[in-house]
Design an enzyme around this catalytic site. Structure first.
Site, mmCIF file in Angstrom:
data_model
loop_
_atom_site.group_PDB
_atom_site.id
_atom_site.type_symbol
_atom_site.label_atom_id
_atom_site.label_comp_id
_atom_site.label_asym_id
_atom_site.label_seq_id
_atom_site.Cartn_x
_atom_site.Cartn_y
_atom_site.Cartn_z
ATOM 1 N N CYS A 116 -14.421 -16.061 17.976
ATOM 2 C CA CYS A 116 -13.013 -15.980 16.715
ATOM 3 C C CYS A 116 -13.943 -15.471 15.576
ATOM 4 C CB CYS A 116 -11.924 -16.866 17.140
ATOM 5 S SG CYS A 116 -11.263 -16.915 18.171
ATOM 6 N N HIS A 260 -8.806 -15.843 9.949
ATOM 7 C CA HIS A 260 -8.807 -15.416 11.228
ATOM 8 C C HIS A 260 -7.078 -15.986 11.525
ATOM 9 C CE1 HIS A 260 -9.018 -15.391 15.547
ATOM 10 N NE2 HIS A 260 -8.616 -16.907 15.596
ATOM 11 N N ASN A 290 -2.660 -14.882 18.647
ATOM 12 C CA ASN A 290 -5.056 -14.431 18.207
ATOM 13 C C ASN A 290 -5.601 -13.840 19.513
ATOM 14 O OD1 ASN A 290 -7.529 -15.339 18.253
ATOM 15 N ND2 ASN A 290 -6.926 -17.528 18.909
HETATM 16 N N1 COA Z 1 4.322 -25.254 25.624
HETATM 17 C C1 COA Z 1 5.037 -26.841 25.192
HETATM 18 N N2 COA Z 1 4.480 -27.382 25.524
HETATM 19 C C2 COA Z 1 2.250 -27.507 25.765
HETATM 20 C C3 COA Z 1 1.983 -26.107 25.185
HETATM 21 C C4 COA Z 1 3.114 -25.575 25.354
HETATM 22 N N3 COA Z 1 2.516 -23.851 25.384
HETATM 23 N N4 COA Z 1 0.932 -26.607 25.419
HETATM 24 C C5 COA Z 1 0.636 -27.782 25.080
HETATM 25 N N5 COA Z 1 1.939 -28.273 25.067
HETATM 26 C C6 COA Z 1 1.753 -30.055 25.324
HETATM 27 C C7 COA Z 1 0.902 -30.871 25.578
HETATM 28 O O1 COA Z 1 0.558 -30.319 27.444
HETATM 29 C C8 COA Z 1 1.200 -31.899 24.600
HETATM 30 O O2 COA Z 1 2.286 -32.317 25.970
HETATM 31 P P1 COA Z 1 1.837 -34.493 26.394
HETATM 32 O O3 COA Z 1 1.899 -34.756 24.950
HETATM 33 O O4 COA Z 1 2.843 -35.247 26.928
HETATM 34 O O5 COA Z 1 0.162 -34.287 26.751
HETATM 35 C C9 COA Z 1 2.476 -31.952 23.689
HETATM 36 O O6 COA Z 1 2.397 -30.227 23.821
HETATM 37 C C10 COA Z 1 0.962 -32.395 22.312
HETATM 38 O O7 COA Z 1 0.421 -31.678 22.867
HETATM 39 P P2 COA Z 1 -1.363 -31.115 21.966
HETATM 40 O O8 COA Z 1 -2.170 -30.720 21.857
HETATM 41 O O9 COA Z 1 -1.680 -32.504 20.809
HETATM 42 O O10 COA Z 1 -0.347 -30.310 20.614
HETATM 43 P P3 COA Z 1 -0.929 -30.026 19.299
HETATM 44 O O11 COA Z 1 0.121 -29.870 18.396
HETATM 45 O O12 COA Z 1 -1.958 -30.174 18.727
HETATM 46 O O13 COA Z 1 -0.518 -27.969 19.272
HETATM 47 C C11 COA Z 1 -1.974 -26.260 19.917
HETATM 48 C C12 COA Z 1 -1.625 -27.378 20.008
HETATM 49 C C13 COA Z 1 -2.628 -25.741 20.931
HETATM 50 C C14 COA Z 1 -1.449 -25.277 19.023
HETATM 51 C C15 COA Z 1 -2.806 -26.587 18.928
HETATM 52 O O14 COA Z 1 -3.705 -27.706 19.364
HETATM 53 C C16 COA Z 1 -3.644 -25.586 17.787
HETATM 54 O O15 COA Z 1 -3.412 -24.775 17.401
HETATM 55 N N6 COA Z 1 -4.885 -25.795 17.692
HETATM 56 C C17 COA Z 1 -5.931 -25.070 17.326
HETATM 57 C C18 COA Z 1 -5.900 -23.725 18.430
HETATM 58 C C19 COA Z 1 -6.792 -22.483 17.999
HETATM 59 O O16 COA Z 1 -7.172 -22.129 17.025
HETATM 60 N N7 COA Z 1 -7.485 -21.473 18.829
HETATM 61 C C20 COA Z 1 -8.095 -20.976 18.911
HETATM 62 C C21 COA Z 1 -9.182 -21.603 17.728
HETATM 63 S S1 COA Z 1 -10.110 -19.835 17.978
#
Ligand code: COA
Length: 333
Positions: A116, A260, A290
């Site tokens: 990214c 980004h 993204n």
């Molecule tokens: N839909 C519904 N539930 C989802 C899901 C989706 N698409 N993706 C994950 N979950 C669930 C998880 O399984 C978890 O369930 P659990 O509590 O039963 O284990 C719950 O939601 C919380 O997951 P978590 O990963 O802690 O959520 P979050 O608030 O951190 O949000 C992201 C997840 C991916 C949106 C977030 O962590 C994020 O954006 N991180 C940065 C990602 C990033 O920048 N990536 C690219 C970099 S280039």
């Protein structure tokens, strides 16, 4: 001795494939919802390619638009630097396929693999090529086809709802006066390489991919979302500060911030913590998701075409991603 010219951005372009995929469509394939996706990421739609279209094809469209905006043709280019984490094929690099699609030959074409932050790494290479005087006109492209490498099931939902396909391009050439790329700042922290990665196919395996790896889903992206989030909101302000200090600029002097597009919440948090007014930040993640290496140049192209980048404007671009990699650049338009 004559001071070398800075590299300036002579034209920008972007392209996304026509097929729009909504959150509701994804919710039919996996356990997720429009509400969850919008609330956690800000994403409402993304674009996906139809079978047979690869990142070189998207890059071609974005590049043609950037060349047109620069008033140039492909044959005027001296080099191509292409950033992608989703190569057209294992080898050769996507840049070779792009060169052929542009109908040109023999000029150097190289790939940059910095996920990214890839566009900023490619910009640094392209900018130094221009400033060296050896390659005066360089095409710098970020392009991704994520949709063929993600899992449309509940197991892959964290990554699958985020990623989209697209390409963004700029043409660099020697700039006049105060214009141009003022600086680029790049970082990598390889100890966290496995916090956001695709393990297979990999040359550490013999063969590089087999049924067992596929059955385990090790050919799909794996991400520790919270860990990535935490590092993104720390590293982005750090590298922005580095870029401002290097150019003796105050945050208030920047006219436009292009971050980004990984998660709208990351960008809102970074902007709020730094005290950047929302009207100075441009996001398009809501419609494109993204697009990794393509995200920053796609934002730049939309801003340029909307007239948001007048002559003399200072633009700060900043990204964070897998590697971990992160970086920033300041450009005077
Ligand atoms: N839909 C519904 N539930 C989802 C899901 C989706 N698409 N993706 C994950 N979950 C669930 C998880 O399984 C978890 O369930 P659990 O509590 O039963 O284990 C719950 O939601 C919380 O997951 P978590 O990963 O802690 O959520 P979050 O608030 O951190 O949000 C992201 C997840 C991916 C949106 C977030 O962590 C994020 O954006 N991180 C940065 C990602 C990033 O920048 N990536 C690219 C970099 S280039």
């Amino acid at each position: 001795m004559q001071t070398p010219s800075r590299a300036g951005i002579a034209g920008t372009g972007m392209y996304v494939p026509p097929r729009v995929v909504t959150n509701e469509e994804l919710a039919k394939l996996m356990d997720t919802s429009d509400e969850w996706i919008v609330q956690r990421t800000g994403i409402r739609t993304r674009h996906h390619v139809d079978p047979g279209t690869g990142p070189a094809d998207l890059a071609k469209e974005a590049s043609m638009r950037a060349l047109e905006a620069a008033g140039l043709e492909a044959r005027d280019l001296d080099a191509i630097v292409l950033a992608s984490l989703s190569p057209h094929h294992e080898f050769p690099g996507t840049s070779a396929f792009l060169q052929a699609l542009l109908g040109i030959s023999e000029i150097p074409a190289m790939d940059v693999r910095c996920q990214c932050t890839g566009f900023l790494y490619a910009l640094q290479v392209g900018r130094l090529f221009v400033e060296s005087g050896q390659y005066p006109r360089v095409l710098v492209v970020g392009t991704e086809v994520h949709s063929t490498g993600i899992e449309f099931t509940t197991r892959g939902r964290d990554v699958t709802v985020i990623f989209g396909d697209g390409a963004g391009a700029v043409v660099l050439e020697p700039a006049e006066g105060e214009r141009g790329v003022l600086s680029v700042h790049l970082h990598t922290q390889g100890e966290f390489a496995r916090k956001l990665w695709v393990e297979a196919p990999g040359s550490v395996f013999q063969p590089r991919i087999d049924q067992a790896l596929i059955d385990d889903g090790r050919h799909y992206p794996q991400m520790d979302g919270r860990f990535v989030f935490k590092h993104a909101v720390t590293r982005m302000p750090e590298v922005m500060r580095e870029a401002l200090d290097k150019n003796q600029l105050k945050l208030e002097e920047i006219d436009l911030f292009l971050f980004h597009q990984a998660n709208l919440r990351i960008n809102e948090y970074v902007a709020a913590q730094a005290g950047i007014p929302p009207e100075k930040v441009y996001n398009n993640i809501e419609v494109y998701g993204n697009c990794s290496a393509a995200a920053i140049p796609m934002c730049l192209d939309e801003c340029v075409r909307q007239g948001r980048v007048p002559e003399g404007a200072l633009v700060l671009m900043c990204g964070f991603g897998s590697g971990f990699t992160w970086g920033a650049s300041v450009v005077r338009w």
